[in-house]
Design an enzyme around this catalytic site. Sequence first.
Site, PDB file in Angstrom:
ATOM      1  N   ASP A 191     -11.666 -10.922  -0.417  1.00 34.73           N
ATOM      2  CA  ASP A 191     -12.808 -11.153   0.325  1.00 34.73           C
ATOM      3  C   ASP A 191     -14.055 -10.040  -0.194  1.00 34.73           C
ATOM      4  OD1 ASP A 191     -11.654  -9.697   3.466  1.00 34.73           O
ATOM      5  OD2 ASP A 191     -12.132  -8.511   1.519  1.00 34.73           O
TER       6      ASP A 191
ATOM      7  N   GLU B 216      -5.618 -11.192  -1.282  1.00 28.65           N
ATOM      8  CA  GLU B 216      -6.305 -10.836  -0.029  1.00 28.65           C
ATOM      9  C   GLU B 216      -7.904 -10.703  -0.093  1.00 28.65           C
ATOM     10  OE1 GLU B 216      -5.136  -7.673   2.295  1.00 28.65           O
ATOM     11  OE2 GLU B 216      -3.020  -7.875   1.940  1.00 28.65           O
TER      12      GLU B 216
ATOM     13  N   HIS C 239     -10.200  -6.791  -1.979  1.00 28.81           N
ATOM     14  CA  HIS C 239     -11.025  -6.373  -1.147  1.00 28.81           C
ATOM     15  C   HIS C 239     -12.316  -5.733  -1.882  1.00 28.81           C
ATOM     16  CE1 HIS C 239      -8.486  -7.740   2.102  1.00 28.81           C
ATOM     17  NE2 HIS C 239      -7.738  -6.982   1.880  1.00 28.81           N
TER      18      HIS C 239
ATOM     19  N   GLU D 171       0.946  -1.405   0.246  1.00 30.85           N
ATOM     20  CA  GLU D 171       0.008   0.010   0.187  1.00 30.85           C
ATOM     21  C   GLU D 171       0.725   1.300   0.043  1.00 30.85           C
ATOM     22  OE1 GLU D 171      -2.778  -0.361   3.375  1.00 30.85           O
ATOM     23  OE2 GLU D 171      -3.457  -2.548   2.479  1.00 30.85           O
TER      24      GLU D 171
ATOM     25  N   ASN E  24       2.475  -4.921  -3.414  1.00 35.15           N
ATOM     26  CA  ASN E  24       0.992  -5.395  -3.090  1.00 35.15           C
ATOM     27  C   ASN E  24       0.015  -4.143  -2.692  1.00 35.15           C
ATOM     28  OD1 ASN E  24      -0.813  -7.523  -2.493  1.00 35.15           O
ATOM     29  ND2 ASN E  24      -0.819  -6.865  -0.249  1.00 35.15           N
TER      30      ASN E  24
HETATM   31  O1  G3I Z   1      -1.831  -7.759  18.551  1.00 36.98           O
HETATM   32  C1  G3I Z   1      -2.570  -6.724  19.348  1.00 36.98           C
HETATM   33  C2  G3I Z   1      -2.809  -7.229  20.464  1.00 36.98           C
HETATM   34  O2  G3I Z   1      -1.567  -7.171  21.396  1.00 36.98           O
HETATM   35  C3  G3I Z   1      -3.722  -6.164  21.246  1.00 36.98           C
HETATM   36  O3  G3I Z   1      -3.974  -6.351  22.558  1.00 36.98           O
HETATM   37  C4  G3I Z   1      -5.040  -6.099  20.446  1.00 36.98           C
HETATM   38  C5  G3I Z   1      -6.132  -4.892  20.976  1.00 36.98           C
HETATM   39  O4  G3I Z   1      -5.527  -3.630  20.439  1.00 36.98           O
HETATM   40  O5  G3I Z   1      -4.742  -5.496  19.175  1.00 36.98           O
HETATM   41  C6  G3I Z   1      -3.939  -6.461  18.435  1.00 36.98           C
HETATM   42  O6  G3I Z   1      -3.598  -6.013  17.159  1.00 36.98           O
HETATM   43  C7  G3I Z   1      -4.528  -6.127  16.439  1.00 36.98           C
HETATM   44  C8  G3I Z   1      -4.119  -6.830  14.878  1.00 36.98           C
HETATM   45  O7  G3I Z   1      -5.271  -6.815  14.031  1.00 36.98           O
HETATM   46  C9  G3I Z   1      -4.100  -8.409  15.368  1.00 36.98           C
HETATM   47  O8  G3I Z   1      -5.063  -9.079  15.950  1.00 36.98           O
HETATM   48  C10 G3I Z   1      -4.756  -4.758  15.942  1.00 36.98           C
HETATM   49  O9  G3I Z   1      -5.401  -4.000  16.932  1.00 36.98           O
HETATM   50  C11 G3I Z   1      -6.004  -4.577  14.689  1.00 36.98           C
HETATM   51  O10 G3I Z   1      -6.040  -3.325  14.070  1.00 36.98           O
HETATM   52  C12 G3I Z   1      -5.219  -5.574  13.561  1.00 36.98           C
HETATM   53  O11 G3I Z   1      -6.147  -5.575  12.273  1.00 36.98           O
HETATM   54  C13 G3I Z   1      -5.589  -6.048  11.162  1.00 36.98           C
HETATM   55  C14 G3I Z   1      -5.493  -5.083  10.120  1.00 36.98           C
HETATM   56  O12 G3I Z   1      -4.920  -5.593   8.895  1.00 36.98           O
HETATM   57  C15 G3I Z   1      -4.587  -3.662  10.713  1.00 36.98           C
HETATM   58  O13 G3I Z   1      -4.639  -2.903   9.691  1.00 36.98           O
HETATM   59  C16 G3I Z   1      -6.471  -7.251  10.587  1.00 36.98           C
HETATM   60  O14 G3I Z   1      -6.503  -8.250  11.382  1.00 36.98           O
HETATM   61  C17 G3I Z   1      -5.892  -7.657   9.436  1.00 36.98           C
HETATM   62  O15 G3I Z   1      -6.861  -8.694   8.436  1.00 36.98           O
HETATM   63  C18 G3I Z   1      -5.713  -6.363   8.373  1.00 36.98           C
HETATM   64  O16 G3I Z   1      -5.097  -7.017   7.083  1.00 36.98           O
HETATM   65  C19 G3I Z   1      -4.698  -6.131   6.135  1.00 36.98           C
HETATM   66  C20 G3I Z   1      -3.567  -6.456   5.414  1.00 36.98           C
HETATM   67  O17 G3I Z   1      -2.500  -6.654   6.686  1.00 36.98           O
HETATM   68  C21 G3I Z   1      -3.257  -5.272   4.613  1.00 36.98           C
HETATM   69  N1  G3I Z   1      -4.244  -5.090   3.383  1.00 36.98           N
HETATM   70  C22 G3I Z   1      -5.645  -4.746   4.185  1.00 36.98           C
HETATM   71  C23 G3I Z   1      -6.145  -5.815   5.150  1.00 36.98           C
HETATM   72  C24 G3I Z   1      -7.354  -5.429   5.891  1.00 36.98           C
HETATM   73  O18 G3I Z   1      -7.065  -4.151   6.456  1.00 36.98           O
END
Ligand code: G3I
Length: 355
Positions: free
Chosen positions: A277, A275, A246, A169, A210
């Site tokens: 969905d 990715e 997406h 991105e 990507n």
């Molecule tokens: O690991 C921490 C944990 O320690 C903490 O307690 C918890 C609460 O704050 O957060 C956890 O981190 C979270 C992480 O997912 C792991 O679960 C983050 O808050 C949360 O923001 C993060 O979301 C991810 C998101 O990217 C972040 O931008 C999604 O799961 C993930 O599916 C999403 O994937 C992205 C790709 O990497 C890039 N392309 C877009 C796609 C969708 O946004």
Amino acid sequence: MKRVLLGLAAIALAVAVPLPATAAQTHPGQHGGRTPDNLRELSHKIKVYIGSAVAVTPLADEEDYRRTLNREFTHVTAENAMKWAEVEPQRGQYTWDGADAVVRNAQRNHQKVRGHTLVWHNQLPEWLTTGVADGSIDAAELRGILRDHIFKEAGRYRGKIRAWDVVNEVVDDEGNLRNSIWLEKLGPGYIADAFRWAHQADPHAKLYINDYNLEWNTAKINQTLNIVKDLKAKRVPIHGIGFQGHLGIQYDYPADFPTVMKQFTDLGLEAAITEADVRMVLPVTPEKLATQADYYKRMLDTCVDNRRCVEYTVWSFTDRHSWVPGWFEGEGAATIMDENLAPKPAYDALLTVRR
Ligand code: G3I
């Protein structure tokens, strides 16, 4: 004895993972035939890796999730476990357990791995963003930190990653280079640096750029094409283009996707849908599920119809663990299986795809 061993090796390879199709290997007109029992069989049939994003907690704790992942997929991406905030939460202190678990499970289950992601503007560790913000990390030190991160992570998984999302991105929705700490402090050259360092750290891996909305956003497409052309002109090792895929059924399907993919593969890149969905405004209805199935199938058709497209990965295979509800209020049901891992119409539609 040697002949027997060679024969056994050939059988082992045949059942392991499908080689991506090349023009010589495809058999034009391969249509119809028995519907595959699952996506792994489909992957072998159409010679496209079919993958899923993997969340490490259900991988460890949910036997049905793990069993389904390993039955259905020939490719996996760690949804979060390889991101910088997850692997180096404190400077110099590494937490590889999650990423190691994904790679280990993949090796045991004949799955290739996409590394996601080395350089992004999101999910960076706080010590890094704070250091840059307060000036305690200057540009020279930041470049060294980025280089060390790439060598550390890509080096750790050297030979175990089929493809890395080296940069993720890096172009914004207006078609400009995204304003991130990387661009602000290091200038646009950080992109070429990242690819060169990743290649030095793991010469076996295919190196990808990507992004999302690359299926239709013309400004983003054109800027990304320019980046790829510039990198190739400078003989920077870049091998692939990742279309995140997406989508939402409340929006039109990006009908020009095949043409866009060809613009990139004509530059000599391989392509992947990384990715996929397809979300929807809830509640779920049979009509919405039918449209969702059409969108998923059309994306896989686009990959199968371009001989340089080698991978089709869904961003989680079950509504039980999807990022969408937490990010899009009132939307969900974006994946190919429901919360109970029952196939949805989208899953069945994918099984009908033929090369
Ligand atoms: O690991 C921490 C944990 O320690 C903490 O307690 C918890 C609460 O704050 O957060 C956890 O981190 C979270 C992480 O997912 C792991 O679960 C983050 O808050 C949360 O923001 C993060 O979301 C991810 C998101 O990217 C972040 O931008 C999604 O799961 C993930 O599916 C999403 O994937 C992205 C790709 O990497 C890039 N392309 C877009 C796609 C969708 O946004």
